[in-house]
Design a protein around this motif. Structure first.
Motif: not given
Length: 314
Positions: A186-189, A262-264, A304-305
């Motif tokens: 999982l890569l959260n950017v 995922s991420g913003d 989403y978190a």
């Protein structure tokens, strides 16, 4: 007829640049009742550590007033940058009631944690003949106490905390986008870096934060996003190291089956396409429209978190 209405918790996510809030109407079907975001000035939180407690406390009080949260129970996440996850073997002869004491003694000896005086939690994985595998979650005690205290000062009731990446993965699992036997990275950017967390059979195995802070204007209050194109070589090198560590140190040569993204970050979609091409691996993203507000509107991906945090069992 119920005489007393049960008080449901609300869900907060702390990042370096903001606090995000979600309240669920229901888990099944998954419907979000309310959401909110409070942007933090630069320098209040840095890589998960509270640097300006006074300002953070003031802004949490504002959140409580604006979102009408006074007296609410709260589940919250802290940035993955300050957390540590590792699968550890424990002699099977150690009773579960003595597990905490055993790990407390072994931290700093056979179990190496990258900070002093950690608080920790464990989750039992598999039992073998001589050892039992546990998942160890750890974070600096002083940092966790600060988060707890600023929440309590704002008349909130924190009940537990967890990693942002685990909350996001829970949402992937809830909507059926991950499989029992597969292994995922999982890569959260986010604005200031990428959290890479490995999952094996739905359990996090380890996490690593890739710090990618943009040049800072110390006189300003606005957060800038890192330029992923300028940092692309650095990013791919660090992701490659995570993949190699997992493959050769933790999984006996088995590679990841897919990336979860995922991420913003505003260049999120470009990043997703380039990382898929660079590593020749399938990338799975939660489709837009998968999470709805009760009015039928789509919940933005940046929430989403906290939504995933809300799916945690009681």
């Amino acid at each position: 007829m119920k005489l007393f209405k049960r008080t449901l918790p609300v869900f907060l996510v702390f990042q370096d640049d903001c606090i995000r809030y979600v309240k669920l109407t229901s888990k099944s079907p998954l419907v979000v009742d309310k959401l909110g975001e409070k942007i933090l000035p630069q320098g209040v939180i840095h890589e998960g550590k509270i640097l300006d407690r006074t300002t953070l406390s003031k802004m949490i009080h504002q959140c409580v007033d604006e979102w009408k949260l006074k007296g609410k129970k709260v589940r919250f996440t802290v940035p993955d940058a300050i957390t540590f996850i590792r699968k550890i073997p424990v002699p099977s002869a150690i009773p579960e009631k003595e597990l905490e004491g055993y790990i407390g003694v072994e931290i700093g000896a056979s179990i190496h944690v990258p900070f002093d005086e950690p608080v920790f939690d464990t989750h039992k994985l598999e039992q073998h003949e001589e050892t039992t595998d546990y998942l160890l979650f750890a974070a600096p005690e002083n940092v966790m106490k600060e988060y707890m205290s600023v929440l309590e000062e704002a008349k909130l009731k924190p009940i537990d905390a967890e990693l942002s990446s685990l909350a996001i993965y829970r949402l992937y699992h809830h909507i059926g986008m991950v499989e029992d036997t597969k292994r995922y990275l999982l890569l959260n950017v986010e604005r200031n870096g990428i959290s890479g967390t490995a999952f094996d059979k739905h359990s996090p195995v380890f996490t690593r934060f890739i710090s990618l802070h943009p040049p800072q204007d110390h006189q300003g209050t606005k957060h800038d996003y890192f330029d992923y194109e300028e940092r692309w070589t650095e990013i791919t090198t660090e992701i490659g190291r995570i993949m190699n560590f997992y493959q050769f140190s933790l999984s006996e040569g088995v590679e990841f089956d897919a990336f979860l993204i995922s991420g913003d970050h505003p260049s999120f979609e470009k990043f997703q396409n380039q990382v898929e091409e660079a590593f020749n691996i399938n990338v799975i993203e939660i489709p837009k429209g998968s999470v709805k507000l009760f009015r039928g509107l789509d919940v933005p991906t940046k929430f989403y978190a906290p939504v995933g945090l809300g799916l945690k069992g009681e």
